[in-house]
Enzyme design. Structure first.
Site, PDB file in Angstrom:
ATOM      1  N   GLY A 159       4.388   2.804  -6.472  1.00  5.34           N
ATOM      2  CA  GLY A 159       5.358   3.559  -7.238  1.00  5.34           C
ATOM      3  C   GLY A 159       6.478   2.662  -7.708  1.00  5.34           C
ATOM      4  N   GLY A 160       7.497   3.269  -8.297  1.00  7.09           N
ATOM      5  CA  GLY A 160       8.609   2.493  -8.797  1.00  7.09           C
ATOM      6  C   GLY A 160       9.380   1.804  -7.689  1.00  7.09           C
ATOM      7  N   MET A 161       9.346   2.353  -6.462  1.00 10.14           N
ATOM      8  CA  MET A 161      10.109   1.778  -5.369  1.00 10.14           C
ATOM      9  C   MET A 161       9.341   0.693  -4.622  1.00 10.14           C
ATOM     10  SD  MET A 161      11.975   3.707  -2.193  1.00 10.14           S
ATOM     11  CE  MET A 161      10.571   3.672  -1.101  1.00 10.14           C
ATOM     12  N   GLY A 162       8.054   0.830  -4.513  1.00  9.07           N
ATOM     13  CA  GLY A 162       7.295  -0.158  -3.752  1.00  9.07           C
ATOM     14  C   GLY A 162       5.832   0.208  -3.664  1.00  9.07           C
ATOM     15  N   LYS A 170       5.171   1.712   3.746  1.00  8.78           N
ATOM     16  CA  LYS A 170       5.806   1.618   2.442  1.00  8.78           C
ATOM     17  C   LYS A 170       6.630   0.334   2.422  1.00  8.78           C
ATOM     18  CE  LYS A 170       7.693   5.226   0.512  1.00  8.78           C
ATOM     19  NZ  LYS A 170       8.654   6.320   0.223  1.00  8.78           N
ATOM     20  N   LEU A 195      -2.881   1.527  -0.666  1.00  8.39           N
ATOM     21  CA  LEU A 195      -3.090   2.954  -0.905  1.00  8.39           C
ATOM     22  C   LEU A 195      -2.527   3.424  -2.231  1.00  8.39           C
ATOM     23  CD1 LEU A 195      -2.338   4.459   2.628  1.00  8.39           C
ATOM     24  CD2 LEU A 195      -4.563   3.980   1.597  1.00  8.39           C
ATOM     25  N   GLY A 196      -1.406   2.856  -2.667  1.00  8.09           N
ATOM     26  CA  GLY A 196      -0.792   3.318  -3.896  1.00  8.09           C
ATOM     27  C   GLY A 196       0.428   2.490  -4.228  1.00  8.09           C
ATOM     28  N   VAL A 249       2.421   1.160  -1.073  1.00 11.89           N
ATOM     29  CA  VAL A 249       2.051   1.782   0.194  1.00 11.89           C
ATOM     30  C   VAL A 249       0.717   1.202   0.635  1.00 11.89           C
ATOM     31  CG1 VAL A 249       1.569   3.940   1.395  1.00 11.89           C
ATOM     32  CG2 VAL A 249       3.276   3.892  -0.416  1.00 11.89           C
ATOM     33  N   ASP A 260      13.154  17.073  -3.252  1.00 12.18           N
ATOM     34  CA  ASP A 260      12.031  16.636  -4.091  1.00 12.18           C
ATOM     35  C   ASP A 260      10.720  17.262  -3.623  1.00 12.18           C
ATOM     36  OD1 ASP A 260      11.042  15.303  -6.288  1.00 12.18           O
ATOM     37  OD2 ASP A 260      10.653  13.444  -5.225  1.00 12.18           O
TER      38      ASP A 260
END
Length: 520
Positions: free
Chosen positions: A24-27, A43, A21-22, A29, A137
């Protein structure tokens, strides 16, 4: 929604992965299915950061924070294992776009939808604050739009309202442009910080732009603290509430309970989203019904090791965290339901997918070989050596003037008009840096800019060869007119190999560069 690649795991815990799905910097999804058939968003942390003890504590805090929330406006956490070799988290999957994508793709929300957005987010934050947490956030990409109302997601930096360890050292935590002034200054934050961020989200949903503009992080943080928000186009009673939320002092902002009460008479209970957003949600829901993995299931067993092995090979993405919102990637084929013709949006998205694939192939071809500006360092390094060593060469030429009674015009030019050497070198380095940075954006810019970039690459190599040749000619003129007793200058051992190699490769590079310009 993208197909799984060779670096993606096929199972995480008890869940079978279907699509990516996507990221990011953390992991990353993923879209997954439980053994009972429930669709979830998983995630999975990047293996490269899973060994960081501080990160593991933050991720465990996210899991605990999300699991403690049960109420309207939040996405339930179904499962998670922060202690696994590669930590992961599973939430209910929401087939709806993020507020940021909906506004960018379809424009600002109408007035009725704005009141429903405010009501839903105020109630969601009431649940968060009631659990003793501060989200920290709240931003458009962390708000999902569903048929039943807005949903608040991603508690990656949520913290207990009475826990100040996160900001005790002045660390700025949040998203520039949507965080509160106290967050921007690294001070202790409370529920009022989420109210400020909510006001910024409301302004974005109304106008399509953030209330503090754009620019660098430093500029945004300064405007957050010192400037009043730009609320042009946010009028009426709704605008008053947004302005109160954006008060600089936390004590001047309303509570989420007061905001929820102010929306009771205006927020309806029926359909609330604009038709294009509803159509997008319906399309995603249909895709979800037809989502099936194209690869066979992998054997169960040491799944944590499998996840870690594959996740460790995944490079980190942009700084912004991936959410469960469906990004604009290639969707799976949409089945035609009985008695119903294929949906027009499905055909359009399939055509878009094909065009995107062709674009990837074309850009991959453009960015290989001469399309890598950093290869120009093979010319620029000798140029820098000639530039720096040239100062010593000029001093030696002044100590050992030419024995010729009549100095040539070329020698006079080389000795007296060398001002151009530094600007030419600086321009070549600037061109290399700009082309290298812009190269990473080619997938998102209009085609005409891709063509301009391709032409720019050709001109860059031509200028690089010309600049190197000019420096070499200058060196040879100065060195040639020096008397014998001056000896050979050390730069000679740089100039001669550069001339020999350059003479061999420069014609080929010039022809290739001219062809690139012509094709662009």
């Amino acid at each position: 929604m993208e197909p799984l690649t060779a670096t993606d795991p096929r199972r995480v815990g008890a869940y079978r992965l279907l699509y990516r799905l996507g990221e990011g910097g953390m992991g990353r999804v993923y879209l997954g299915r439980s053994p009972g058939g429930r669709t979830v968003a998983l995630k999975v942390v990047h293996g490269t950061i899973a060994d960081d003890p501080d990160f593991r504590r933050r991720f465990a805090r996210e899991v605990r924070a999300a699991q403690s929330l049960r109420g309207a406006g939040t996405v339930p956490v179904l499962d998670g294992d922060p202690e696994a070799e590669v930590p992961w988290l599973a939430t209910a999957y929401v087939p709806g776009p993020a507020l940021s994508d909906a506004v960018i793709g379809h424009g600002p929300l109408p007035q009725e939808a704005l009141w429903r957005l405010l009501s839903g987010l105020a109630k969601a934050l009431a649940v968060v604050h009631g659990a003793g947490l501060v989200h920290r956030d709240v931003k458009p990409s962390n708000v999902l739009l569903s048929q039943s109302g807005p949903l608040l997601i991603d508690f990656g930096i949520a913290r207990s309202a009475d826990d100040t360890a996160l900001t005790g050292t002045g660390l700025v935590v949040g998203s520039p442009g949507y965080m509160s002034p106290e967050q921007a200054e690294g001070r202790t934050v409370g529920p009022a910080a989420d109210v400020f961020s909510l006001g910024a989200v409301l302004a974005f949903a109304t106008t399509g732009r953030g209330p503090f503009g754009g620019g660098s992080v430093a500029e945004l943080l300064y405007r957050l603290v010192h400037h009043e928000p730009d609320l042009d186009g946010v009028g009426g009673r709704f605008g008053e509430l947004a302005r109160h939320c954006l008060a600089k002092r936390p004590e001047d902002r309303p509570t989420v309970t007061e905001l929820a009460a102010a929306t009771e008479e205006r927020a309806g209970t029926g359909p609330w989203l604009p038709a294009p957003v509803v159509a997008a949600i319906a399309q995603k829901a249909e895709e979800l019904l037809n989502a099936e993995t194209e690869e066979p299931e992998e054997p169960e067993g040491d799944t944590e090791h499998l996840v870690r092995e594959r996740a460790s090979g995944a490079a980190s993405g942009p700084d912004e965290e991936a959410t469960t919102a469906l990004p604009p990637h290639t969707p799976p084929p949409t089945a035609v339901l009985p008695g119903r013709p294929p949906a027009g949006p499905a055909r359009a998205r399939a055509a878009s997918s094909t065009a995107s694939s062709r674009r990837k192939v074309a850009i991959r071809a453009l960015t290989t070989g001469l399309g890598r500006p950093l290869y120009g360092l093979f010319f620029l390094i000798p140029v820098v050596v000639l530039l720096i060593g040239g100062f010593d060469l000029l001093d030696r030429a002044a100590q050992y003037p030419s024995e010729s009674e009549q100095q040539s015009g070329a020698h006079q030019w080389a000795m007296n008009d060398d001002w151009w050497r530094f600007p030419v070198t600086l321009l070549l380095f600037g061109a290399m840096a700009w082309l290298h940075v812009y190269r990473k954006r080619l997938m998102t810019v209009p085609p005409v800019r891709v063509r301009l970039w391709a032409a720019g690459i050709g001109l860059y190599w031509i200028a690089l060869i010309a600049g190197t040749a000019l420096h070499l000619v200058w060196f040879m003129i100065v060195a040639e007119d020096m008397p014998y007793e001056a000896g050979d200058h050390p730069l000679l051992w740089v100039a001669i190999p550069t001339i020999i190699i350059g003479a061999g490769v420069s014609p080929v590079l010039l022809i290739a560069s001219a062809l690139r310009i012509a094709r662009a």
